[in-house]
Write a protein that holds these residues in place. Sequence first.
Motif, PDB file in Angstrom:
ATOM      1  N   UNK A   1     -15.080  36.579  50.251  1.00 40.80           N
ATOM      2  CA  UNK A   1     -15.378  37.791  51.020  1.00 40.80           C
ATOM      3  C   UNK A   1     -15.210  39.033  50.146  1.00 40.80           C
ATOM      4  N   UNK A   2     -14.188  39.044  49.309  1.00 43.65           N
ATOM      5  CA  UNK A   2     -13.970  40.193  48.428  1.00 43.65           C
ATOM      6  C   UNK A   2     -15.123  40.367  47.442  1.00 43.65           C
ATOM      7  N   UNK A   3     -15.674  39.259  46.944  1.00 49.00           N
ATOM      8  CA  UNK A   3     -16.822  39.352  46.040  1.00 49.00           C
ATOM      9  C   UNK A   3     -18.016  39.999  46.735  1.00 49.00           C
ATOM     10  N   UNK A   4     -18.251  39.617  47.982  1.00 51.25           N
ATOM     11  CA  UNK A   4     -19.357  40.203  48.742  1.00 51.25           C
ATOM     12  C   UNK A   4     -19.101  41.685  48.999  1.00 51.25           C
ATOM     13  N   UNK A   5     -17.862  42.029  49.342  1.00 52.21           N
ATOM     14  CA  UNK A   5     -17.531  43.428  49.641  1.00 52.21           C
ATOM     15  C   UNK A   5     -17.707  44.312  48.413  1.00 52.21           C
ATOM     16  N   UNK A   6     -17.197  43.864  47.249  1.00 49.73           N
ATOM     17  CA  UNK A   6     -17.280  44.735  46.068  1.00 49.73           C
ATOM     18  C   UNK A   6     -18.730  44.894  45.605  1.00 49.73           C
ATOM     19  N   UNK A   7     -19.552  43.855  45.720  1.00 47.38           N
ATOM     20  CA  UNK A   7     -20.974  43.994  45.380  1.00 47.38           C
ATOM     21  C   UNK A   7     -21.681  44.939  46.346  1.00 47.38           C
ATOM     22  N   UNK A   8     -21.352  44.813  47.626  1.00 52.44           N
ATOM     23  CA  UNK A   8     -21.986  45.657  48.639  1.00 52.44           C
ATOM     24  C   UNK A   8     -21.628  47.124  48.440  1.00 52.44           C
ATOM     25  N   UNK A   9     -20.354  47.402  48.157  1.00 51.76           N
ATOM     26  CA  UNK A   9     -19.936  48.784  47.923  1.00 51.76           C
ATOM     27  C   UNK A   9     -20.666  49.387  46.727  1.00 51.76           C
ATOM     28  N   UNK A  10     -20.710  48.643  45.639  1.00 50.09           N
ATOM     29  CA  UNK A  10     -21.389  49.130  44.433  1.00 50.09           C
ATOM     30  C   UNK A  10     -22.870  49.372  44.717  1.00 50.09           C
ATOM     31  N   UNK A  11     -23.485  48.450  45.445  1.00 51.42           N
ATOM     32  CA  UNK A  11     -24.906  48.580  45.763  1.00 51.42           C
ATOM     33  C   UNK A  11     -25.163  49.808  46.634  1.00 51.42           C
ATOM     34  N   UNK A  12     -24.284  50.056  47.605  1.00 49.37           N
ATOM     35  CA  UNK A  12     -24.439  51.234  48.466  1.00 49.37           C
ATOM     36  C   UNK A  12     -24.333  52.525  47.655  1.00 49.37           C
TER      37      UNK A  12
ATOM     38  N   UNK B   1     -30.798  46.809  40.655  1.00 52.40           N
ATOM     39  CA  UNK B   1     -31.309  45.433  40.589  1.00 52.40           C
ATOM     40  C   UNK B   1     -30.224  44.466  40.116  1.00 52.40           C
ATOM     41  N   UNK B   2     -29.469  44.876  39.094  1.00 49.48           N
ATOM     42  CA  UNK B   2     -28.408  44.008  38.572  1.00 49.48           C
ATOM     43  C   UNK B   2     -27.351  43.739  39.637  1.00 49.48           C
ATOM     44  N   UNK B   3     -26.923  44.788  40.321  1.00 52.68           N
ATOM     45  CA  UNK B   3     -25.887  44.623  41.338  1.00 52.68           C
ATOM     46  C   UNK B   3     -26.430  43.862  42.544  1.00 52.68           C
ATOM     47  N   UNK B   4     -27.722  44.045  42.847  1.00 53.24           N
ATOM     48  CA  UNK B   4     -28.326  43.276  43.928  1.00 53.24           C
ATOM     49  C   UNK B   4     -28.283  41.783  43.657  1.00 53.24           C
ATOM     50  N   UNK B   5     -28.546  41.397  42.403  1.00 56.58           N
ATOM     51  CA  UNK B   5     -28.461  39.976  42.044  1.00 56.58           C
ATOM     52  C   UNK B   5     -27.014  39.490  42.130  1.00 56.58           C
ATOM     53  N   UNK B   6     -26.053  40.351  41.757  1.00 54.98           N
ATOM     54  CA  UNK B   6     -24.645  39.953  41.865  1.00 54.98           C
ATOM     55  C   UNK B   6     -24.257  39.725  43.322  1.00 54.98           C
ATOM     56  N   UNK B   7     -24.839  40.496  44.242  1.00 57.01           N
ATOM     57  CA  UNK B   7     -24.578  40.287  45.667  1.00 57.01           C
ATOM     58  C   UNK B   7     -25.133  38.940  46.128  1.00 57.01           C
ATOM     59  N   UNK B   8     -26.316  38.588  45.635  1.00 57.96           N
ATOM     60  CA  UNK B   8     -26.890  37.280  45.963  1.00 57.96           C
ATOM     61  C   UNK B   8     -25.984  36.161  45.445  1.00 57.96           C
ATOM     62  N   UNK B   9     -25.466  36.328  44.217  1.00 59.33           N
ATOM     63  CA  UNK B   9     -24.558  35.325  43.652  1.00 59.33           C
ATOM     64  C   UNK B   9     -23.274  35.229  44.473  1.00 59.33           C
ATOM     65  N   UNK B  10     -22.760  36.374  44.939  1.00 54.52           N
ATOM     66  CA  UNK B  10     -21.550  36.370  45.763  1.00 54.52           C
ATOM     67  C   UNK B  10     -21.794  35.647  47.087  1.00 54.52           C
ATOM     68  N   UNK B  11     -22.955  35.880  47.684  1.00 55.89           N
ATOM     69  CA  UNK B  11     -23.292  35.185  48.931  1.00 55.89           C
ATOM     70  C   UNK B  11     -23.454  33.684  48.693  1.00 55.89           C
ATOM     71  N   UNK B  12     -24.008  33.319  47.532  1.00 57.63           N
ATOM     72  CA  UNK B  12     -24.131  31.899  47.191  1.00 57.63           C
ATOM     73  C   UNK B  12     -22.757  31.262  47.035  1.00 57.63           C
ATOM     74  N   UNK B  13     -21.834  31.983  46.384  1.00 63.24           N
ATOM     75  CA  UNK B  13     -20.469  31.466  46.232  1.00 63.24           C
ATOM     76  C   UNK B  13     -19.798  31.311  47.595  1.00 63.24           C
TER      77      UNK B  13
END
Length: 477
Positions: free
Chosen positions: A307-318, A407-419
């Motif tokens: 959950x923390x991985x998803x949150x930190x990617x989402x914050x950065x993306x926002x 784009x880079x952070x968006x892919x990291x969010x996808x990876x976090x959701x996959x994890x």
Amino acid sequence: MADSKRWLFLLFTSIAIFGAEWVVDETGILASRLSGTSPDCFQKNGTDSTCLSMTDSQFNALYVVHFWAGSVISFLSGFLVTRYGVWNCSLATASALFSGMILFTVGPYCSSTTAAFAVMMVGRLLYGCGYWGNCVVSQQVKSHWFFGRELAVAFAVYNCSFRLGSIIAYPSVGAVVEKFGMQTTMWIVFAIGLVGPVTATIAGWIHLRYAEISMDSFVLEEVRHHTVKSTLGIVRHLTKHYWAVAAFLFFYYGGIMSVMSDFPKFLMEARNMAETQAGLISGIISDMALLSPLLGVFTDRYGWRDVQMVICSTLFLLGLLGLVSISGFNAILYCFIVGLSSAIMGACIWSGVVVVTTPGTVGVAMGLSSAFQTFGAGLFLLIGGFILDAGTDTKSKWLNFFVMGTCAVGVSLIAALAAWYLDSKTPHRPLRSRSSVKPSLVSAEDTMARRDSERDPFISNISSYSCEPEPTLPLIL
């Protein structure tokens, strides 16, 4: 008790990365002196006769080579540490740190900028090998010595140390160079940087003296017998769980390093801020990262790394979407959001690598993860530099730059959701679990290792411990 020496190891390895970070940041701080564009340089009729005249390409190469060196040495270090031991690798990395500092500091004494650039490049390359090699050594020791205790806190304190080094180095070195000039400043930084190799050696000695009587003997015995073939076997059998975490690290770290390195320049060019004001606002990101140890306490108590991985990617993306889509988006708010995201990442990601691997394979996995981290940083710094150099219109080039980061952070969010998804399909849910759980319960590789052991004897040697439920270890704070 010998086991309490792990805190002493953490202290010295954190001091080592704190001192080493001064030399890493020195290049960026002295950028205008190295390129001869500072008003104080003799090229601009100033008083500093020690400035160089590097081109933009030379300076970018000097800056990025640190990360390219890390990409190679991090992967090799994962094998070397398990093969030759922490003490020998600590001596090797300390030697590389010292040699790199010497060459980088004496480089400007060459008769021409071209010669100085060549010497400083070699020094920066050696220093990068020592810096990232020492990071892998420290990470592997912490992953074993703090497992089931204060794992996330240990990694967060370590990450906080180099952030603190950057926070102090930037204003301090900037003030010193204005008063004493470039070469004198470089020797002062060299003196401070000596803390790195000295304390790295002390940390290695502490491990040599105390680790064998305080860590599980089967782990130490297992990792000592790794060979090149077995290391490649470990990489081949790392789970999808691990690769999702590694992909997150690659894209997230690449995005945040490229954005952090050029954000002060963005504020000066696109927002017409003074250099001092831009530096203070950009520094909020590093200041917020100091919250990582507190968030690490939460991770050790409750887990929830997925959950923390998803949150930190989402914050950065926002934050990036705000800059891209809203004209005049508040820079302080952006830095606050990205800084909080970075603090959460520091508290969860490295302990996440540990819990999705086995004790015998975590060293190689840590080295590979660090290689992804540094390669991502080097790649996106290079791409970002090309975007900024190619653009002529200030607004459009910075828009393209932040779109790249988005784009880079968006892919990291996808990876976090996959994890997150893969963790939900794993019986023991390692990313969701607390770190105060026995390795046999949290390793995502257990099921695969048992299934593959009949086909590949090597795997049965890596993960031969029981998967029967065991009592939860108490959390020691």
